[in-house]
Design a protein around this motif. Sequence first.
Motif, PDB file in Angstrom:
ATOM      1  N   LEU A   1       0.832  -1.217   0.000  1.00 60.86           N
ATOM      2  CA  LEU A   1       0.000   0.000   0.000  1.00 60.86           C
ATOM      3  C   LEU A   1       0.859   1.257   0.000  1.00 60.86           C
ATOM      4  N   GLY A   2       2.025   1.196   0.656  1.00 56.13           N
ATOM      5  CA  GLY A   2       2.898   2.369   0.710  1.00 56.13           C
ATOM      6  C   GLY A   2       3.287   2.843  -0.686  1.00 56.13           C
ATOM      7  N   ASP A   3       3.437   1.882  -1.623  1.00 55.67           N
ATOM      8  CA  ASP A   3       3.794   2.257  -3.006  1.00 55.67           C
ATOM      9  C   ASP A   3       2.574   2.694  -3.809  1.00 55.67           C
ATOM     10  N   THR A   4       1.452   2.020  -3.563  1.00 58.65           N
ATOM     11  CA  THR A   4       0.315   2.197  -4.479  1.00 58.65           C
ATOM     12  C   THR A   4      -0.638   3.332  -4.098  1.00 58.65           C
ATOM     13  N   VAL A   5      -0.946   3.484  -2.792  1.00 54.18           N
ATOM     14  CA  VAL A   5      -1.986   4.470  -2.407  1.00 54.18           C
ATOM     15  C   VAL A   5      -1.596   5.893  -2.839  1.00 54.18           C
ATOM     16  N   PRO A   6      -0.369   6.361  -2.541  1.00 49.61           N
ATOM     17  CA  PRO A   6      -0.044   7.739  -2.953  1.00 49.61           C
ATOM     18  C   PRO A   6      -0.164   7.937  -4.462  1.00 49.61           C
ATOM     19  N   ILE A   7       0.242   6.918  -5.237  1.00 52.42           N
ATOM     20  CA  ILE A   7       0.151   7.041  -6.706  1.00 52.42           C
ATOM     21  C   ILE A   7      -1.310   7.188  -7.132  1.00 52.42           C
ATOM     22  N   LEU A   8      -2.180   6.344  -6.549  1.00 56.21           N
ATOM     23  CA  LEU A   8      -3.602   6.383  -6.929  1.00 56.21           C
ATOM     24  C   LEU A   8      -4.211   7.733  -6.580  1.00 56.21           C
ATOM     25  N   ILE A   9      -3.899   8.230  -5.369  1.00 53.82           N
ATOM     26  CA  ILE A   9      -4.464   9.521  -4.947  1.00 53.82           C
ATOM     27  C   ILE A   9      -3.954  10.620  -5.885  1.00 53.82           C
ATOM     28  N   SER A  10      -2.691  10.520  -6.253  1.00 55.79           N
ATOM     29  CA  SER A  10      -2.099  11.528  -7.138  1.00 55.79           C
ATOM     30  C   SER A  10      -2.764  11.490  -8.521  1.00 55.79           C
TER      31      SER A  10
ATOM     32  N   ASP B   1      -3.603  -2.326   7.221  1.00 56.45           N
ATOM     33  CA  ASP B   1      -2.490  -1.543   6.675  1.00 56.45           C
ATOM     34  C   ASP B   1      -2.923  -0.212   6.077  1.00 56.45           C
ATOM     35  N   ILE B   2      -4.216  -0.075   5.798  1.00 55.73           N
ATOM     36  CA  ILE B   2      -4.692   1.165   5.151  1.00 55.73           C
ATOM     37  C   ILE B   2      -4.921   2.282   6.177  1.00 55.73           C
ATOM     38  N   SER B   3      -4.856   1.927   7.480  1.00 58.78           N
ATOM     39  CA  SER B   3      -5.215   2.888   8.534  1.00 58.78           C
ATOM     40  C   SER B   3      -4.601   4.273   8.337  1.00 58.78           C
ATOM     41  N   SER B   4      -3.309   4.312   8.026  1.00 56.25           N
ATOM     42  CA  SER B   4      -2.625   5.608   7.980  1.00 56.25           C
ATOM     43  C   SER B   4      -3.076   6.469   6.793  1.00 56.25           C
ATOM     44  N   TYR B   5      -3.771   5.847   5.829  1.00 54.77           N
ATOM     45  CA  TYR B   5      -4.200   6.616   4.645  1.00 54.77           C
ATOM     46  C   TYR B   5      -5.684   6.998   4.707  1.00 54.77           C
TER      47      TYR B   5
ATOM     48  N   ASP C   1      -6.645  10.736   4.148  1.00 54.90           N
ATOM     49  CA  ASP C   1      -6.493  11.201   2.763  1.00 54.90           C
ATOM     50  C   ASP C   1      -7.612  10.662   1.887  1.00 54.90           C
ATOM     51  N   ILE C   2      -7.950   9.390   2.106  1.00 56.51           N
ATOM     52  CA  ILE C   2      -9.013   8.778   1.278  1.00 56.51           C
ATOM     53  C   ILE C   2     -10.354   9.443   1.579  1.00 56.51           C
ATOM     54  N   LEU C   3     -10.610   9.737   2.862  1.00 54.30           N
ATOM     55  CA  LEU C   3     -11.873  10.402   3.237  1.00 54.30           C
ATOM     56  C   LEU C   3     -11.993  11.742   2.512  1.00 54.30           C
ATOM     57  N   HIS C   4     -10.926  12.542   2.544  1.00 51.92           N
ATOM     58  CA  HIS C   4     -10.984  13.853   1.889  1.00 51.92           C
ATOM     59  C   HIS C   4     -11.175  13.711   0.386  1.00 51.92           C
ATOM     60  N   LEU C   5     -10.517  12.689  -0.182  1.00 49.93           N
ATOM     61  CA  LEU C   5     -10.637  12.454  -1.626  1.00 49.93           C
ATOM     62  C   LEU C   5     -12.077  12.091  -2.009  1.00 49.93           C
ATOM     63  N   THR C   6     -12.663  11.149  -1.250  1.00 50.41           N
ATOM     64  CA  THR C   6     -14.036  10.712  -1.595  1.00 50.41           C
ATOM     65  C   THR C   6     -15.023  11.870  -1.426  1.00 50.41           C
ATOM     66  N   LEU C   7     -14.832  12.673  -0.403  1.00 51.19           N
ATOM     67  CA  LEU C   7     -15.761  13.795  -0.192  1.00 51.19           C
ATOM     68  C   LEU C   7     -15.622  14.835  -1.302  1.00 51.19           C
TER      69      LEU C   7
ATOM     70  N   ALA D   1     -18.842   7.410  -3.916  1.00 52.69           N
ATOM     71  CA  ALA D   1     -19.847   7.019  -2.909  1.00 52.69           C
ATOM     72  C   ALA D   1     -19.555   5.613  -2.388  1.00 52.69           C
ATOM     73  N   LYS D   2     -19.176   4.705  -3.309  1.00 54.34           N
ATOM     74  CA  LYS D   2     -18.900   3.315  -2.882  1.00 54.34           C
ATOM     75  C   LYS D   2     -17.638   3.248  -2.030  1.00 54.34           C
ATOM     76  N   CYS D   3     -16.649   4.070  -2.380  1.00 53.27           N
ATOM     77  CA  CYS D   3     -15.406   4.101  -1.606  1.00 53.27           C
ATOM     78  C   CYS D   3     -15.687   4.631  -0.188  1.00 53.27           C
ATOM     79  N   LEU D   4     -16.530   5.654  -0.111  1.00 50.83           N
ATOM     80  CA  LEU D   4     -16.902   6.204   1.207  1.00 50.83           C
ATOM     81  C   LEU D   4     -17.668   5.158   2.025  1.00 50.83           C
ATOM     82  N   ALA D   5     -18.545   4.390   1.345  1.00 53.63           N
ATOM     83  CA  ALA D   5     -19.292   3.324   2.043  1.00 53.63           C
ATOM     84  C   ALA D   5     -18.327   2.289   2.614  1.00 53.63           C
ATOM     85  N   ALA D   6     -17.271   1.962   1.831  1.00 57.75           N
ATOM     86  CA  ALA D   6     -16.270   0.995   2.311  1.00 57.75           C
ATOM     87  C   ALA D   6     -15.555   1.540   3.540  1.00 57.75           C
ATOM     88  N   LEU D   7     -15.284   2.847   3.531  1.00 57.43           N
ATOM     89  CA  LEU D   7     -14.618   3.479   4.675  1.00 57.43           C
ATOM     90  C   LEU D   7     -15.514   3.403   5.919  1.00 57.43           C
TER      91      LEU D   7
END
Length: 1251
Positions: free
Chosen positions: A249-258, A288-292, A295-301, A350-356
Amino acid sequence: MANLTLTGILEKMTGKDKDYRYMATSDLLNELNKEGFKLDVDLEVKLSNVVIQQLDDAAGDVSGLAVKCLAPLVKKIHEQQILEMANKLCDKLLNGKEQHRDISSIALKTIVSEVPTSSIAQSILVSISPKLIRGITSQGMSTEIKCECLDILCDVLHKYGNLMASDHEVLLGALLPQLSSNHASVRKKAVSCVASLASSLSDDLLAKATIEVVRLLRNKAIKPEITRTNIQMIGALSRAVGYRFGAHLGDTVPILISYCTNASENDEELREYSLQALESFLLRCSRDISSYCNDILHLTLEYLSYDPNFTDNMEEDTDDESYVVEEDDESANEYTDDEDASWKVRRASAKCLAALIVSRPELLSRLYEEACPKLIDRFKEREENVKMDVFNTFIELLRQTGNVTKGQTDFDESRQEYEMDFSCLHIFANTDDEIHTLHDSKYFTLRCPRYMLKQDVSKIVRSVNKQLREKSVKTKVGAFSVLKELVVVLPDCLADHIGSLTPGIEKALCDKSSTSNLKIEALVFTRLVLASHAPSVFHPYIKAISAPVISAVGERYYKVTAEALRVCGELVRVLRPNIEGYGFDFKSFVQPIYNAIMARLTNQDQDQEVKECAISCMGLVVSSFGDQLGGDLPACLPVLVDRMGNEITRLTAVKAFAVIAASPLHLDLSCVLEHVISELTAFLRKANRALRQATLGTLNTLIVAYGDRIGSSAYEVIVVELSTLISDSDLHMTALALELCCTLMADSRSGPNVGLTVRNKVLPQALTLVRSSLLQGQALLALQNFFRALVYSANTSFDVLLDSLLSTAKSSAQSGGIAKQALFSIAQCVAVLCLAAGDKKCSTTVNMLTDILKADSTTNSAKQHLALLCLGEIGRRKDLSSHTHIENIVIESFQSPFEEIKSAASYALGNIAVGNLPKYLPFILDKIDNQQKKQYLLLHSLKEVIVRQSVDKAEFDDSSVEKITNLLFNHCESEEEGVRNVVAECLGKIALIEPGKLVPALKERTTSAAAFTRATVVIAVKYSIVERQEKIDEILYPEISSFLMLIKDHNQHVRRAAVLALSTAAHNKPTLIKALLPELLPLLYDQTVIKKELIRTVDLGPFKHTVDDGLELRKAAFECVDTLLDSCLDQVNPSSFIVPYLLSGLDDHYDVKMPCHLILSKLADKCPSAVLAVLDSLVDPLQKTINFRTKQDAVKQEVDRNEDMIRSALRTIASLNRISGGDCSHKFKNLMVEISKSQSMWEKYSSIRNE
C-alpha cells in the motif's frame, strides 16, 4: 448391449443428414448421462474422435450438443483420451479455422471445468499451459486468439492455480507485458488472468508483479489507456489476494491519490478506477490502510460532488417544508448529456466512502462531522444510479451507528453520556480554558454518534422530502429506505417532522405511477414511525395518513395488503392509546378501519400472510374500539373463533383473543366465550409448542377477565390438561402453566372440586419439579406462588404441604441423591409456605428446623442441609430474633464434617442477620475477629448480609460500615484465594451502599506493596459495577483509571483482576471506560499473548507436567475483547486485533480457543471487511482444530471436549461462510470442499448452520 447401441449412434453421428446427426448426438448425450455407463478402450478412442469432429459440424445446433457431451464424457474416459482431446482442441484454437475458434474455446473450458481429479488436471495443465502461453506471447497471433487463450488461462488459473506453482514465474512473465498491449480487449482479459494467478502466487512473485505495475504507473510517458489498465490491475490484485496486498500500500496508495487528483478533466475512467482500487484496499487491507484513511476520506468527499459539466443553480435549502408540486418544471430543467461520464466518478466515490464507513467503526464521530453533511447535500444527485449509491452509503452510516451504539436504548441516555463526559473533564483540567482545550483534543473528544445524528435529523428530513417529490419511483424507494433506517437507529427522532413527511407517504400510496415495491417501502416506514413515536404526535395528521393506508388494505398484491394491515394495527394504538382518551376524537375512523379489515378477514381466498395480519389487526380493533362497534361485534367474534378451528390460522387467532381479553373495555364475549374456552383447552394437548404457550397465556387473561362466566367444570378440565405441561424439560411452559393454575385457584368462584383436582393432578407434578436441578428464574417464582396459593385455598392443609415439601429432599433408591440447587429451591418454597400460613405456623416450623440442627450433626447430612437453608430463607423474609440463641444453634453447624453443611450454615447465618441487622450483624463481626478457623464461613455470612443490603438499597449505620471495612481490609492479603474473593465481593457491594467512603479507600490500596491487596481492590471495583444506575457511578468515573491501569502491573494475578474489572465495566457500564480505551486496548491485547516466562515444568517423578500460569489471564483477556465488541465497537480497531492476537488465540489452548471462535463469529457479522482481509491466514488454525483427533486411550471427558471444540470451530466457519466475498480466498474454498467431502463433518456443519 450398451456398446452395440453406441456403435449405432456413432454411425449416425457421422452420417450426411443433419437431422440424423442432431438426433444421434442427442441420444449420445442421454447415454453418457446414465449412471452405469461404461466404455471399452476402442470405443473410448472412437467416441472421443467423433465428438471432437462434431465440434466442427456446419450445423450450429449439432456442435452445441457436442459441447454438452464433453462434460459427462470427461468423467467416463481415461486420462490419455482427455489429454489427446485437450491437445487437439488447443491446436484447433491456435491453428484452426476462424469459424471453429469459438467452439474450440468453449469445449476446452468445459474440459478444464469438468476434470474429475486433480492428478488428471495436473497432466492437462502440463500439456496445454505452454500452448496457451505461446498463443498469448507469439508475435504473429491475432487479437482474437490472444483473447481466447487469456480467457481459458483465466479459468485454468482460477480453478487450478495452486497446482501450477512451478509455472507461476513463466506465466507472470507472459501475462504482465499484455497489460501494455495496444488492444483494450487483451488488456482487460490480462487483468482478470493476472488476478486469478495472484491468489496462488508466493509473496515474492506477488511483490514482483506489484512492482512491475507500480513501475508502469510511475512512468508518465505511457499512454493514458495503459495507465487506466494498470490502475485496474492494482484493484484486481488487492481483491484477489486480500490482506497480503497490505505490504504494497505504501507504493500504491499515494500514486492512486495523485492520479485521481491530477487526471485531466475528461479522464473520468482514470478517477473511477483509482477510487475503485482504494475501495478494495479499504475492504481487503483494513489494517495496513489505517494511515491513509484521512487522505481517502478527503478524496471521496471531494469527488462525491464532482460534476465539471453541470452548474447547480438550485436554490439553497430553506426552512420552508411546505409541499409544492413542481415536477413539470423540474423535469424540464433536467440536464442530460450522453457523453458526460463524471457520474462514474461520483458513484465510485460514494462506494469508496461506504467501504470506509463499513470498515472503520472507530472513525464514526469523524464521519459525522465531515461526511454526513456532504452526503445529505448529495441526495440531490441528478444521476439516478449514483443517487441510489449515495442513499446506500448514508444507510451504511446509519447502520454502523446502530452497531456501534447498541445498548444505548434511547437518545437521552447518549445525551446524558455526552454531558456526563463533558462535566467530568474538570478532573483533568484546572481552568475553563484547559477544559475547552481538552474537550477539543482528540483523546477527550467524547462525541456520541447518536447525539451527532440527532442534530442532523431536520437536514436529513428536508433533503429526503425533496426526493419524495421526484417523479422517479426508484428515487422514492431509496428515500424511504433512508428514513426507515433512520427510525430504526433513532426511534423517536421524527416527532417534529410528521407533518412534512405525511404528503410524501400519501403520494407514494395514492399515485397511479407507484409500484408495489414503493408502496411496501412507504408502509413499512409508516409502521415503524407509528410504533416508535408518541401517539399525540400523529393526531393532527391522522386523516391524511389513515385514508391511503385503509385503501391499501384493498390492494390486489398480497404483500402490500399484509403490510397495510400491520400499519392499521399500529394506527389503532395511535388513535386510542388508552381508554380515557386524550380529547382526540377517534370515532369517525373506527368504521372505515373495521370495514376494510373485516372484508379481508372474511375473504377465504387469499394468502396466509394476509389472513394472519387480518386476524391480528381485528384483535387490536376489537380490543381498542369494541365499545364503538355495537352490533358489529357479534358478527366479527364468530369469524375469529372460526379461524381458531383452522390449523393454519389458529395460533394467530389465539393471540388475538389474548389481546381482546386483556382489553380494559371488558367487552361482552358471551356469544363465543364457551366455544373459545373449549377450543383453547383442547389446544393444550397439541404437539405445537408455540400454540400451547400462546394458549396458556390467553386462558390466563380470559380467566382473570371473564372468570365469572366460565363454569367450575371447565376449570377442572383445564387443570387436568395443564398438569401434563409441568416438567423441567420446558421451564418456560412450566412457569406459564403454574401461573394459570394460581389464577384458577385465586378465583373465588372456583368450586372445591377445582382445589381437589389441583391437589391430585398438579401438586404431584410440582413436588417432582421442585427436586429438579434445572429449576430457576420465572419457573421457580411461579412454583413459589403456586405453594402460596395452595395454602390460601382451603383444600390443602399447611402441615401436609410442608411435610410433602420436606420429604422431597429425602433421597430414594429410584431417584438417588438430590442436587444442591434443588435444596435451595425446596428451601425457598418452604419459606414462602411458612410466611403464607401465618406467624404461629411459621414459629412452629422454625422450632422444628432448629430441633433437627440440635440433633447429632453427623447422622443425616441432607436433612441438616435443608434445615439450614430453610432457616436462612425464612430468616431473610422475617425477623427470627424471638427464637432465642438461634444464631448459636446455626453457628454450631460450622463444626460439621460436611462441607455443604458448613456452607449452608454460613448462608443461613447471613440471611437470618438480614432479618434483624442491629442484633445479628455485631455478632457476626465479633465472631470474624475472634474465631480464625471459622473466618472464611463467617465472611460468607457477612457477604450474604451486604449483598442483600446493596440490592434492597438499605443503609448501614456509620460505625457498622467502618467496622466492616476495617475488618475486610485486614483480610485483603489472606493466603487463601477463597477468602480474598469473598472480601472483594463484600467490599464491592459495600461500595454500592457507601461509595463516598469506599472508593477513596480502595484507590489508596491500588499502590499497596502487597500484590494480593492490589488484586483484591480491583476485583472489589468489578463487583461494584452493576447494570442498574447507582450513586457510585459518578464517584467511580474519575477514579476508575487508577484501578484499570493495574493491567500494567508486574504480577499476573493483579493483571487478571484488572482485565476482569474492565470486562465487567464494558458489559454493565461502557460509558465508564470509553475514554480510557485508546490507552487500555494495546495493554489488553498484550495480555492475549503467550508469555514464555509464565510457563513452567513440574517434575512429577515418572513424568513431567507443563503448567501455564498465564492461561487464565489470556482467556480473561479474550473474553474481555468479546464483551468490548458488543458495547464499544467504535473504539476497537478489529484489523489490528485479528492479526496477530486473535490468530495466535485460535491456535492456543482449548480454554482460549473457545472465546476466540466466538470473537471471530462476531467480527464476521459486525466487521466483515476486516475479517475478509485476513481470511486466508485464519483458515489454518480452524482446519487444524476440526481435523484434530484425540488419542485412542483418551477418557470420555477429553473426547467430549474435543467434540465441543470441533462444533465451535464449525460454527465459526459457518459465520465466515456467510460473508459475501469469502469466495475470493482459495484456502477457505478448499476448506469448505474438504468439509463437504467428509460425511460426518458435513452433517455436523449442516446441523450447526441450521441452528
